[in-house]
Design an enzyme around this catalytic site. Structure first.
Site, short mmCIF file in Angstrom:
data_model
loop_
_atom_site.label_atom_id
_atom_site.label_comp_id
_atom_site.label_asym_id
_atom_site.label_seq_id
_atom_site.Cartn_x
_atom_site.Cartn_y
_atom_site.Cartn_z
N SER A 36 18.91 36.30 -3.47
CA SER A 36 19.22 35.16 -2.61
C SER A 36 18.24 34.01 -2.82
O SER A 36 18.64 32.84 -2.93
CB SER A 36 19.21 35.58 -1.13
OG SER A 36 20.23 36.51 -0.85
N ARG A 40 18.77 30.05 -4.62
CA ARG A 40 18.43 28.84 -3.87
C ARG A 40 17.31 28.06 -4.55
O ARG A 40 17.29 26.82 -4.52
CB ARG A 40 18.08 29.21 -2.43
CG ARG A 40 19.31 29.65 -1.62
CD ARG A 40 18.93 30.52 -0.42
NE ARG A 40 20.07 30.81 0.43
CZ ARG A 40 20.98 31.76 0.17
NH1 ARG A 40 20.89 32.48 -0.94
NH2 ARG A 40 21.99 31.98 1.01
N GLY A 108 29.42 35.24 -6.02
CA GLY A 108 29.94 34.55 -4.85
C GLY A 108 28.97 33.55 -4.29
O GLY A 108 29.37 32.48 -3.80
N SER A 182 27.31 34.50 8.38
CA SER A 182 27.29 34.56 6.92
C SER A 182 26.32 33.53 6.38
O SER A 182 26.49 32.33 6.60
CB SER A 182 28.69 34.29 6.35
OG SER A 182 28.64 34.02 4.96
N GLN A 184 26.06 32.69 3.37
CA GLN A 184 26.74 31.86 2.37
C GLN A 184 27.49 30.71 3.02
O GLN A 184 27.44 29.57 2.54
CB GLN A 184 27.68 32.72 1.52
CG GLN A 184 26.95 33.68 0.60
CD GLN A 184 27.89 34.46 -0.29
OE1 GLN A 184 29.10 34.29 -0.24
NE2 GLN A 184 27.34 35.33 -1.12
N ASP A 332 24.40 44.04 2.70
CA ASP A 332 24.40 44.49 1.31
C ASP A 332 23.89 45.92 1.16
O ASP A 332 24.06 46.53 0.09
CB ASP A 332 23.55 43.56 0.44
CG ASP A 332 24.23 42.22 0.20
OD1 ASP A 332 25.47 42.18 0.24
OD2 ASP A 332 23.52 41.23 -0.02
N ARG A 405 26.39 47.19 -6.47
CA ARG A 405 25.81 47.98 -5.38
C ARG A 405 26.51 49.33 -5.23
O ARG A 405 25.87 50.33 -4.87
CB ARG A 405 25.83 47.18 -4.08
CG ARG A 405 25.05 45.86 -4.20
CD ARG A 405 24.59 45.31 -2.89
NE ARG A 405 24.13 43.93 -3.05
CZ ARG A 405 22.93 43.58 -3.51
NH1 ARG A 405 22.07 44.51 -3.87
NH2 ARG A 405 22.60 42.30 -3.63
#
Length: 446
Positions: A36, A40, A108, A182, A184, A332, A405
């Site tokens: 993540s 970013r 995603g 979320s 995202q 996750d 995963r």
């Protein structure tokens, strides 16, 4: 001594893992950089003025997709062949109109966050796509609020599926009450808000991971976070400035070894330099509830993110209920927690996790069906799983469904199974954990 517990075999449709285990995990290891934060860091570095340096970047397929897209948009990003990456930003509002289709691969995060960026750059036309899996994942959850801001986005199935075309616009700020927690969705709107004139606010029903909030502030954005109302406000237009970023180890990757050590008798390991951001530590809390013998040491803050070394030993786990506000903080990790539950005393219930049906695979179906092949007593529910503990698993022929995963979770389950387990399409692990096999070989002793 370390031993070859896992054999990698080329296959016509990718890579197959064959796991034959009799042993335990012991030693120290580090894990790849947080996925993540890596995404970013690349995006904000591309949008900032000046140079951004990134230490510890995840060298997985997903961040490579992000780097590929932002190079096409005009940013200069060094090759992702070491964990030290340099980004020469093009400046917010100055993205180029690319002469190629932007391909997000399997990521995603790349596609959803990038939509907020592209939609807010006026007078440019962008086309984005991904692999077969990504083109089947729902994009309406981010396109709807962007359209409320004035975005022009077109795609399949009423503008909800990639490939997508975006005509950049001068967006308007909004107050968006998100129906789901979320990161995202939140981050997409935050990125769009950087170019809107005024305050853009996103409110969630529960806290989701807050890496965007921390990193926006570090890059110079005007941002207000209200944890009491689970809301974040971005004031635009913003000016971003290059930063030196240090990426901690990904707790989602650490989770595989935490569960492996907890369930395999005789195991005793240290995992160093793990990001323990409180919006991500649901997996630690659940394992503690289940009775894991685990401690955090050397707790510190590195580049604005909490970091620790984690020590865990084998212990008898107990069943639990995983539901509600903790789900966004471990979404996750549900597949690997399902594996932990198999070896606990008593039942475990996982609820409120319907989001897993629209990940890289339907993770609820994938984990239930493949673990059943190994002899697990696991029942699929509309929004979760019912798992009976005390499992005695047998090796079987199972499939990752091309989901990183799922594949790695099945590999951990196989460590506690009798006989040989074959996992198909295991190459998906490279999306988030390219050196998973090497780490297992390092830690495994017999």
């Amino acid at each position: 001594m370390p031993t070859d517990v896992l054999t990698v075999c080329p296959a016509p449709t990718g890579t197959t893992w064959v796991i034959q285990s009799e042993g335990y995990l012991q030693g120290k290891t580090t894990i790849p950089g947080d996925k993540s934060i890596s995404h970013r860091a690349l995006m904000l570095g591309a949008l900032a003025s000046g140079e951004t340096t990134i230490q510890g970047l995840l060298l997985g397929e997903d961040p490579r997709s992000t780097a590929h897209c932002f190079r096409a948009l005009g940013a200069e990003i060094s090759e992702l062949n070491t964990e030290h990456v340099r980004v020469q930003g093009i400046g917010l509002g100055h993205l180029l109109e690319p002469d190629v289709v932007l391909d997000a691969g399997n990521s995603g995060t790349t596609l959803r966050l990038m939509l907020g960026i592209l939609a807010s750059h006026p007078d440019r036309l962008f086309t984005v796509t991904g692999d077969t899996s990504l083109c089947s994942r729902p994009m309406g959850r981010v396109i709807k609020p962007l359209q409320q801001m004035g975005a022009h986005i077109w795609g399949r199935q009423s503008d909800t599926l990639a490939p997508l075309a975006i005509r950049g616009q001068q967006l308007q700020p909004i107050h968006y009450p998100s129906p789901i927690a979320s990161a995202q969705v939140k981050s997409c709107i935050m990125f769009a808000g950087l170019m809107a004139e005024g305050q853009t606010t996103i409110t969630e029903p529960a806290l989701s991971r807050d890496h965007s909030e921390r990193m926006f502030a570090a890059f110079g954005a005007n941002i207000i976070v209200d944890p009491d109302t689970c809301s974040v406000t971005v004031t635009g237009p913003a000016q971003l400035h290059g930063q030196a970023i240090i990426v901690p180890g990904d707790i989602s990757s650490a989770a595989f070894w935490l569960v492996a050590a907890a369930i395999v008798p005789g195991s005793d390991i240290w995992i160093e330099n793990v990001g323990v951001n409180p919006t991500r530590t649901g997996v630690l809390e659940v394992l503690e509830q289940m009775g894991a013998k685990m401690t955090l040491a050397n707790q510190r803050t590195v580049a604005g993110e909490p970091v620790a070394d984690i020590h865990i030993q084998h212990s008898q786990l107990h069943g639990t209920v995983i539901e509600g506000a903790v789900i966004p903080r471990l979404v996750d990790e549900v597949p690997i927690l399902a594996v932990a539950a198999l070896f606990a005393q008593g039942p475990t219930t996982i609820r409120d996790a319907a989001e897993l049906r629209v990940k890289e695979s339907d993770r609820l179906t994938a984990m239930a069906t493949q673990l059943q092949k190994m002899g697990a007593n696991i029942t699929e529910q509309p929004d979760g799983l019912e798992i009976q503990g005390g499992a005695s698993l047998q090796g079987a022929d199972v499939d990752s469904f091309g989901d990183h995963r799922v594949g790695m979770s099945l590999a951990i389950a196989a460590l506690n199974a009798t006989g040989s387990t074959t996992i198909h399409r295991a190459e998906a692990a490279a999306i988030s954990y390219p050196n998973f096999v090497a780490t297992l070989q390092q830690l495994w002793h017999s």
